[in-house]
Design a protein around this motif. Structure first.
Motif, PDB file in Angstrom:
ATOM      1  N   ASP A 110     -10.042   5.984  37.422  1.00 27.34           N
ATOM      2  CA  ASP A 110     -10.162   7.433  37.209  1.00 27.34           C
ATOM      3  C   ASP A 110      -9.236   8.208  38.143  1.00 27.34           C
ATOM      4  OD1 ASP A 110     -12.033   7.001  35.239  1.00 27.34           O
ATOM      5  OD2 ASP A 110     -13.762   7.431  36.532  1.00 27.34           O
ATOM      6  N   GLY A 150      -6.350  14.895  37.634  1.00 24.72           N
ATOM      7  CA  GLY A 150      -5.451  16.026  37.466  1.00 24.72           C
ATOM      8  C   GLY A 150      -4.622  15.972  36.196  1.00 24.72           C
ATOM      9  N   SER A 151      -4.740  14.897  35.438  1.00 22.81           N
ATOM     10  CA  SER A 151      -3.962  14.809  34.197  1.00 22.81           C
ATOM     11  C   SER A 151      -4.645  15.627  33.105  1.00 22.81           C
ATOM     12  CB  SER A 151      -3.797  13.357  33.762  1.00 22.81           C
ATOM     13  OG  SER A 151      -5.057  12.795  33.444  1.00 22.81           O
ATOM     14  N   ILE A 152      -3.909  15.916  32.070  1.00 24.50           N
ATOM     15  CA  ILE A 152      -4.410  16.733  30.971  1.00 24.50           C
ATOM     16  C   ILE A 152      -4.920  15.820  29.863  1.00 24.50           C
ATOM     17  CG2 ILE A 152      -3.760  18.412  29.208  1.00 24.50           C
ATOM     18  CD1 ILE A 152      -1.591  19.376  31.167  1.00 24.50           C
ATOM     19  N   GLN A 153      -6.110  16.128  29.370  1.00 25.34           N
ATOM     20  CA  GLN A 153      -6.684  15.371  28.257  1.00 25.34           C
ATOM     21  C   GLN A 153      -6.087  15.890  26.950  1.00 25.34           C
ATOM     22  OE1 GLN A 153      -9.004  12.958  27.948  1.00 25.34           O
ATOM     23  NE2 GLN A 153      -9.687  12.716  30.042  1.00 25.34           N
ATOM     24  N   ILE A 184      -6.321   7.385  39.103  1.00 25.38           N
ATOM     25  CA  ILE A 184      -4.954   7.346  38.574  1.00 25.38           C
ATOM     26  C   ILE A 184      -4.697   8.553  37.683  1.00 25.38           C
ATOM     27  CG2 ILE A 184      -3.404   6.089  37.015  1.00 25.38           C
ATOM     28  CD1 ILE A 184      -4.720   3.515  38.071  1.00 25.38           C
ATOM     29  N   PHE A 185      -5.709   8.956  36.930  1.00 26.76           N
ATOM     30  CA  PHE A 185      -5.557  10.042  35.967  1.00 26.76           C
ATOM     31  C   PHE A 185      -6.102  11.376  36.483  1.00 26.76           C
ATOM     32  CE2 PHE A 185      -5.708   6.084  33.575  1.00 26.76           C
ATOM     33  CZ  PHE A 185      -4.482   6.174  32.931  1.00 26.76           C
ATOM     34  N   TRP A 203      -5.751  12.558  20.264  1.00 27.12           N
ATOM     35  CA  TRP A 203      -5.000  11.324  20.484  1.00 27.12           C
ATOM     36  C   TRP A 203      -5.154  10.355  19.330  1.00 27.12           C
ATOM     37  CZ3 TRP A 203      -7.666   6.768  20.533  1.00 27.12           C
ATOM     38  CH2 TRP A 203      -9.044   6.848  20.738  1.00 27.12           C
TER      39      TRP A 203
END
Length: 120
Positions: free
Chosen positions: A89, A94-97, A91-92, A101
């Motif tokens: 978790d 701050g990433s955008i969902q 690693i991701f 997908w």
């Protein structure tokens, strides 16, 4: 110290300590008689002097407790324990969902349409 790694607090000084010294020395050994100072090698700059003074004042406040067992806390989980899921978790973080997908990874094109285009 202060919840940060020494490399983050004093990058100029830590770059001046050869790895062979840093990997051998324990915190207790380094603090005793300020022997960590002997491990610093290289050209002294203003940045190094500033970090040296900062580090001296921080180390001065450290009181080691030999009878107390060291603890390791994983800051990326609520329990403080390391889990593979918490590392994954992180690693991701701050990433955008991207919600749709499934539309990208699951094709709706019929096989016949692709083969009639000459792609197969």
């Amino acid at each position: 110290m202060m919840g940060q790694r020494l490399e983050d607090l004093c990058p100029f000084i830590t770059n001046m300590v050869p790895r062979r010294h840093a990997n051998r020395r324990t915190v207790s050994n380094a603090i005793a008689n300020m022997s960590w100072i002997r491990d610093i090698h290289g050209t002294t700059t203003l940045d190094v002097i500033i970090e040296f003074l900062k580090l001296c004042s921080l180390i001065e406040k450290v009181a080691l407790q030999p009878a107390v067992q060291d603890t390791h806390t994983w800051r990326l989980s609520a329990s403080g324990n390391y889990t593979t899921k918490s590392a994954y978790d992180a690693i991701f973080m701050g990433s955008i969902q991207f919600e749709p997908w499934e539309r990208i990874w699951q094709t709706w094109a019929p096989v016949n349409a692709i083969s009639s285009c000459g792609w197969l």
